[in-house]
Design a protein around this motif. Sequence first.
Motif, PDB file in Angstrom:
ATOM      1  N   ALA A 157       2.207   6.513  -6.995  1.00 49.74           N
ATOM      2  CA  ALA A 157       1.199   7.472  -7.452  1.00 49.74           C
ATOM      3  C   ALA A 157       1.706   8.899  -7.260  1.00 49.74           C
ATOM      4  O   ALA A 157       1.516   9.758  -8.123  1.00 49.74           O
ATOM      5  CB  ALA A 157      -0.102   7.268  -6.682  1.00 49.74           C
ATOM      6  N   PHE A 158       2.382   9.147  -6.153  1.00 47.75           N
ATOM      7  CA  PHE A 158       2.924  10.478  -5.889  1.00 47.75           C
ATOM      8  C   PHE A 158       3.994  10.850  -6.912  1.00 47.75           C
ATOM      9  O   PHE A 158       4.052  11.979  -7.381  1.00 47.75           O
ATOM     10  CB  PHE A 158       3.512  10.536  -4.481  1.00 47.75           C
ATOM     11  N   SER A 172       2.531   1.708  -3.413  1.00 50.59           N
ATOM     12  CA  SER A 172       1.611   2.197  -4.449  1.00 50.59           C
ATOM     13  C   SER A 172       1.338   3.685  -4.265  1.00 50.59           C
ATOM     14  O   SER A 172       1.203   4.416  -5.246  1.00 50.59           O
ATOM     15  CB  SER A 172       0.314   1.401  -4.447  1.00 50.59           C
ATOM     16  N   ARG A 173       1.282   4.143  -3.024  1.00 45.23           N
ATOM     17  CA  ARG A 173       1.105   5.579  -2.782  1.00 45.23           C
ATOM     18  C   ARG A 173       2.325   6.366  -3.230  1.00 45.23           C
ATOM     19  O   ARG A 173       2.196   7.447  -3.797  1.00 45.23           O
ATOM     20  CB  ARG A 173       0.840   5.851  -1.307  1.00 45.23           C
ATOM     21  N   ARG A 232       0.833  -1.204   0.000  1.00 44.17           N
ATOM     22  CA  ARG A 232       0.000   0.000   0.000  1.00 44.17           C
ATOM     23  C   ARG A 232       0.871   1.258   0.000  1.00 44.17           C
ATOM     24  O   ARG A 232       0.620   2.194  -0.768  1.00 44.17           O
ATOM     25  CB  ARG A 232      -0.914  -0.004   1.230  1.00 44.17           C
ATOM     26  N   ILE A 233       1.901   1.273   0.806  1.00 47.09           N
ATOM     27  CA  ILE A 233       2.794   2.430   0.854  1.00 47.09           C
ATOM     28  C   ILE A 233       3.519   2.607  -0.470  1.00 47.09           C
ATOM     29  O   ILE A 233       3.625   3.718  -0.990  1.00 47.09           O
ATOM     30  CB  ILE A 233       3.790   2.300   2.022  1.00 47.09           C
TER      31      ILE A 233
END
Length: 116
Positions: free
Chosen positions: A33-34, A29-30, A26-27
């Motif tokens: 995305a950033f 993927s964030r 999850r981290i």
Amino acid sequence: MSARLRDERLAWLAVRDELVRAERRRIRSRIAAFLGGRNLAAARERIAGPRGRARREQAVGDVEVPMSSTYMVRSSLAVEEVAGRLSDPERATLRATGQVPDWFLGEVKATARHIA
């Protein structure tokens, strides 16, 4: 040793590593995305400088997940709640093998989403 541990603790030990892996994904993927899809390794190198040879062996985008992260706190509370739903045969299997039923992890993740 498992005779001394509560069922909730045994269940936590059974799923903890998978929950940490899920939080890392999850981290990552964030972060991706950033960065707008840029290369994570290149971005990390620009920020932190080049890595040594031993550090280079780790996976690209590998991140640390503090055990006190909000996700992990919610997950631990969810494990405790869901462990109360285990049947007697499932509890016996948990004590004997350290394995939770197939439905357990999915139920933990769903329950954790609803914990404020």
